[in-house]
Write a protein that holds these residues in place. Sequence first.
Motif, PDB file in Angstrom:
ATOM      1  N   LEU A 139       0.728  -1.316  -0.091  1.00 50.61           N
ATOM      2  CA  LEU A 139       0.104  -0.038   0.004  1.00 50.61           C
ATOM      3  C   LEU A 139       0.893   1.262  -0.089  1.00 50.61           C
ATOM      4  O   LEU A 139       0.414   2.320  -0.643  1.00 50.61           O
ATOM      5  N   ASP A 140       2.092   1.284   0.915  1.00 52.63           N
ATOM      6  CA  ASP A 140       2.984   2.405   0.602  1.00 52.63           C
ATOM      7  C   ASP A 140       3.581   2.326  -0.543  1.00 52.63           C
ATOM      8  O   ASP A 140       3.830   3.560  -1.124  1.00 52.63           O
ATOM      9  N   GLU A 141       3.881   1.356  -1.334  1.00 48.64           N
ATOM     10  CA  GLU A 141       4.492   1.217  -2.878  1.00 48.64           C
ATOM     11  C   GLU A 141       3.343   2.209  -3.607  1.00 48.64           C
ATOM     12  O   GLU A 141       3.709   2.936  -4.592  1.00 48.64           O
ATOM     13  N   VAL A 142       2.017   2.001  -3.295  1.00 42.65           N
ATOM     14  CA  VAL A 142       1.131   2.459  -4.318  1.00 42.65           C
ATOM     15  C   VAL A 142       1.201   4.092  -3.996  1.00 42.65           C
ATOM     16  O   VAL A 142       0.995   4.883  -5.073  1.00 42.65           O
ATOM     17  N   ALA A 143       0.925   4.494  -2.764  1.00 40.77           N
ATOM     18  CA  ALA A 143       1.251   5.846  -2.434  1.00 40.77           C
ATOM     19  C   ALA A 143       2.445   6.507  -3.069  1.00 40.77           C
ATOM     20  O   ALA A 143       2.300   7.625  -3.449  1.00 40.77           O
ATOM     21  N   VAL A 144       3.510   5.825  -2.979  1.00 45.69           N
ATOM     22  CA  VAL A 144       4.858   6.477  -3.652  1.00 45.69           C
ATOM     23  C   VAL A 144       4.662   6.721  -5.368  1.00 45.69           C
ATOM     24  O   VAL A 144       4.925   7.585  -5.565  1.00 45.69           O
ATOM     25  N   ALA A 145       3.988   5.678  -5.768  1.00 46.95           N
ATOM     26  CA  ALA A 145       3.502   5.847  -7.220  1.00 46.95           C
ATOM     27  C   ALA A 145       2.663   6.850  -7.548  1.00 46.95           C
ATOM     28  O   ALA A 145       2.914   7.873  -8.632  1.00 46.95           O
ATOM     29  N   ARG A 146       1.681   7.194  -6.666  1.00 47.62           N
ATOM     30  CA  ARG A 146       0.764   8.407  -6.748  1.00 47.62           C
ATOM     31  C   ARG A 146       1.747   9.673  -6.674  1.00 47.62           C
ATOM     32  O   ARG A 146       1.442  10.692  -7.378  1.00 47.62           O
ATOM     33  N   ARG A 147       2.743   9.783  -5.610  1.00 48.30           N
ATOM     34  CA  ARG A 147       3.173  10.982  -5.565  1.00 48.30           C
ATOM     35  C   ARG A 147       4.194  11.285  -6.738  1.00 48.30           C
ATOM     36  O   ARG A 147       4.426  12.262  -7.360  1.00 48.30           O
ATOM     37  N   ARG A 148       4.613  10.117  -7.376  1.00 43.59           N
ATOM     38  CA  ARG A 148       5.614  10.247  -8.275  1.00 43.59           C
ATOM     39  C   ARG A 148       4.805  10.740  -9.807  1.00 43.59           C
ATOM     40  O   ARG A 148       5.354  11.565 -10.551  1.00 43.59           O
ATOM     41  N   LEU A 149       3.592  10.209  -9.930  1.00 45.36           N
ATOM     42  CA  LEU A 149       2.666  10.633 -11.056  1.00 45.36           C
ATOM     43  C   LEU A 149       2.347  12.253 -10.856  1.00 45.36           C
ATOM     44  O   LEU A 149       2.431  12.947 -11.610  1.00 45.36           O
ATOM     45  N   MET A 150       2.207  12.559  -9.680  1.00 46.28           N
ATOM     46  CA  MET A 150       1.774  14.044  -9.244  1.00 46.28           C
ATOM     47  C   MET A 150       2.782  14.814  -9.645  1.00 46.28           C
ATOM     48  O   MET A 150       2.671  16.098  -9.837  1.00 46.28           O
ATOM     49  N   GLY A 151       4.109  14.352  -9.488  1.00 50.54           N
ATOM     50  CA  GLY A 151       5.095  14.945  -9.706  1.00 50.54           C
ATOM     51  C   GLY A 151       5.742  15.044 -11.080  1.00 50.54           C
ATOM     52  O   GLY A 151       6.778  15.346 -11.639  1.00 50.54           O
ATOM     53  N   ASN A 152       4.741  14.541 -11.987  1.00 49.15           N
ATOM     54  CA  ASN A 152       5.181  14.379 -13.615  1.00 49.15           C
ATOM     55  C   ASN A 152       6.126  13.407 -13.806  1.00 49.15           C
ATOM     56  O   ASN A 152       6.631  13.711 -14.820  1.00 49.15           O
ATOM     57  N   GLY A 153       6.212  12.387 -12.961  1.00 49.32           N
ATOM     58  CA  GLY A 153       7.114  11.239 -13.452  1.00 49.32           C
ATOM     59  C   GLY A 153       6.600  10.635 -14.654  1.00 49.32           C
ATOM     60  O   GLY A 153       5.544  10.490 -14.979  1.00 49.32           O
ATOM     61  N   ASN A 154       7.562   9.735 -15.266  1.00 48.74           N
ATOM     62  CA  ASN A 154       7.056   9.340 -16.500  1.00 48.74           C
ATOM     63  C   ASN A 154       6.071   8.104 -16.053  1.00 48.74           C
ATOM     64  O   ASN A 154       6.635   7.011 -15.303  1.00 48.74           O
ATOM     65  N   PRO A 155       4.970   7.991 -16.647  1.00 47.48           N
ATOM     66  CA  PRO A 155       4.016   7.158 -16.316  1.00 47.48           C
ATOM     67  C   PRO A 155       4.529   5.650 -16.578  1.00 47.48           C
ATOM     68  O   PRO A 155       4.227   4.597 -15.692  1.00 47.48           O
ATOM     69  N   VAL A 156       4.871   5.139 -17.631  1.00 42.85           N
ATOM     70  CA  VAL A 156       5.365   3.915 -17.854  1.00 42.85           C
ATOM     71  C   VAL A 156       6.496   3.620 -16.781  1.00 42.85           C
ATOM     72  O   VAL A 156       6.428   2.368 -16.340  1.00 42.85           O
ATOM     73  N   LEU A 157       7.377   4.417 -16.530  1.00 42.65           N
ATOM     74  CA  LEU A 157       8.616   4.021 -15.562  1.00 42.65           C
ATOM     75  C   LEU A 157       8.010   4.004 -13.927  1.00 42.65           C
ATOM     76  O   LEU A 157       8.388   3.030 -13.429  1.00 42.65           O
ATOM     77  N   VAL A 158       7.123   4.932 -13.717  1.00 40.76           N
ATOM     78  CA  VAL A 158       6.396   4.794 -12.629  1.00 40.76           C
ATOM     79  C   VAL A 158       5.691   3.494 -12.217  1.00 40.76           C
ATOM     80  O   VAL A 158       5.886   2.869 -11.174  1.00 40.76           O
ATOM     81  N   PHE A 159       4.923   3.117 -13.189  1.00 42.10           N
ATOM     82  CA  PHE A 159       4.190   1.653 -13.222  1.00 42.10           C
ATOM     83  C   PHE A 159       5.002   0.384 -13.330  1.00 42.10           C
ATOM     84  O   PHE A 159       4.943  -0.794 -12.563  1.00 42.10           O
ATOM     85  N   GLU A 160       6.266   0.552 -14.317  1.00 42.42           N
ATOM     86  CA  GLU A 160       6.960  -0.567 -14.037  1.00 42.42           C
ATOM     87  C   GLU A 160       7.769  -0.684 -12.567  1.00 42.42           C
ATOM     88  O   GLU A 160       7.978  -1.847 -12.185  1.00 42.42           O
ATOM     89  N   ALA A 161       8.166   0.192 -11.972  1.00 47.64           N
ATOM     90  CA  ALA A 161       8.767   0.462 -10.588  1.00 47.64           C
ATOM     91  C   ALA A 161       7.663  -0.327  -9.680  1.00 47.64           C
ATOM     92  O   ALA A 161       8.042  -0.948  -8.927  1.00 47.64           O
ATOM     93  N   LEU A 162       6.417   0.363  -9.884  1.00 48.68           N
ATOM     94  CA  LEU A 162       5.543  -0.207  -8.896  1.00 48.68           C
ATOM     95  C   LEU A 162       5.215  -1.594  -8.977  1.00 48.68           C
ATOM     96  O   LEU A 162       5.420  -2.483  -8.083  1.00 48.68           O
ATOM     97  N   PHE A 163       5.006  -2.143 -10.316  1.00 48.99           N
ATOM     98  CA  PHE A 163       4.801  -3.514 -10.574  1.00 48.99           C
ATOM     99  C   PHE A 163       5.795  -4.301 -10.003  1.00 48.99           C
ATOM    100  O   PHE A 163       5.589  -5.634  -9.522  1.00 48.99           O
ATOM    101  N   CYS A 164       6.913  -4.062 -10.373  1.00 51.94           N
ATOM    102  CA  CYS A 164       8.055  -4.836  -9.732  1.00 51.94           C
ATOM    103  C   CYS A 164       8.400  -4.808  -8.343  1.00 51.94           C
ATOM    104  O   CYS A 164       8.684  -5.724  -7.568  1.00 51.94           O
ATOM    105  N   ALA A 165       7.770  -3.800  -7.574  1.00 53.30           N
ATOM    106  CA  ALA A 165       7.720  -3.789  -6.068  1.00 53.30           C
ATOM    107  C   ALA A 165       6.680  -4.508  -5.416  1.00 53.30           C
ATOM    108  O   ALA A 165       6.871  -4.925  -4.464  1.00 53.30           O
ATOM    109  N   LEU A 166       5.596  -5.013  -6.186  1.00 53.32           N
ATOM    110  CA  LEU A 166       4.410  -5.629  -5.864  1.00 53.32           C
ATOM    111  C   LEU A 166       4.789  -7.028  -6.050  1.00 53.32           C
ATOM    112  O   LEU A 166       3.749  -7.889  -5.590  1.00 53.32           O
ATOM    113  N   MET A 167       5.372  -7.590  -6.720  1.00 53.48           N
ATOM    114  CA  MET A 167       5.900  -8.977  -6.919  1.00 53.48           C
ATOM    115  C   MET A 167       5.934  -9.609  -5.552  1.00 53.48           C
ATOM    116  O   MET A 167       6.757  -9.361  -4.640  1.00 53.48           O
ATOM    117  N   TYR A 168       5.343 -10.992  -5.550  1.00 54.26           N
ATOM    118  CA  TYR A 168       5.514 -11.868  -4.371  1.00 54.26           C
ATOM    119  C   TYR A 168       5.307 -13.065  -4.665  1.00 54.26           C
ATOM    120  O   TYR A 168       4.283 -13.491  -5.445  1.00 54.26           O
TER     121      TYR A 168
END
Length: 383
Positions: free
Chosen positions: A354-383
């Motif tokens: 859930l914290d990783e999702v919040a980090v991704a949201r902040r990155r998007l709001m900061g105009n981060g590259n959407p593809v890179l933001v979600f690639e990083a998020l999905f890698c962090a979510l793997m279990y």
Amino acid sequence: MSVWDSLVGQRQVVEQLKAIAAGDPKQIAQSWLICGPPGSGRSNMARAFAAALESPDHGLDDEPTRVTQQVLAGTHPDVSVLATDKVTIGIDEVRDLIGMSEQMPSTAPWRIIIIEDVDRMLERTTNVLLKEIEEPAEHCIWLLCAPSAQDVLPTIRSRTRIVNLAVPGAAAVAKYLEENVGAEPKIARRAARLSEGHIGIAKLYATDERVMTDRDELIVGVLGLRRASQAVLLAGSLNANAKAQAEVDAARQAAREEADFRRINGLGPDDRIPPKLRGAYNAISKKDELKRRATRRSRDVLDRALNSIASIYRDVAVIQNGAEDSVGLINLENRTAITELASRMPRAAAVERLDEVAVARRRLMGNGNPVLVFEALFCALMY
């Protein structure tokens, strides 16, 4: 239908604003901050309040007056709305509103200015607005909208009267979808559950099967993440879908605005635009404007995806804490996979995601590259 009927699950606030609109005009606060989570109806509440303030019946009659209809349709000359088709609200737009606020109302008791998502205003733009909020013109009322009071500067909070909206319950949202959208009961209940109280998203799910399918595929994709290659593919697919949906939505809005422009100016669908109106008409569908709208809508689609992803780990936590009977699951259709994930994932790991999702949201709001933001998020979510 009453001016307040489109507001779902907000009875207490509606009764409060009804009484204020019908009360002594000298006692009405002139600067308001209407707060509520996305989808709670804060913009609709602002419009309804504006209609009640301007209409002779103060929004108390079941049948809306002509004034009420104009305010809700966005055509009343004394009610201005600044909506956020862009990522941020520009300083020039606010200066234009300030100039307008100094003018006397033309037909109604008040000149009312509504600013949606005032939290999207940069600090220097907010500072331009501050003086007007603190000392409004005699016949002007400002209605600002934001997710919460904490999302705006303390100087704005301290100078406005704050109204807090609740998150509508699933039963109330489902009833609204059945009665106002014509959704079948089963679809209405599912759309209400998946929207988590967001009226706009609930309507979208109930009326657009493709959007619902995209969500289903996203949930399955996240639950099946095992390798980095899957994360990369899922991020690419999500962003491609978001871009395509945003472009379609932006084009649809431009088409609606073009049709409204023709109607307001007494022109038929095939009539030639008179030279004196051509500039205003062309501004509706300028490429730059469409691009800005598409960017904003793409961010909205991705933000909705983040909410859907977070709902998975919310459900995991619900199962791990034995709370399903009391609060229920959002993703009932994926209960088996979520239960399996909950059995092998430590409780701390669910919170970390859930914290990783919040980090991704902040990155998007900061105009981060959407593809890179979600690639990083999905890698962090793997279990």
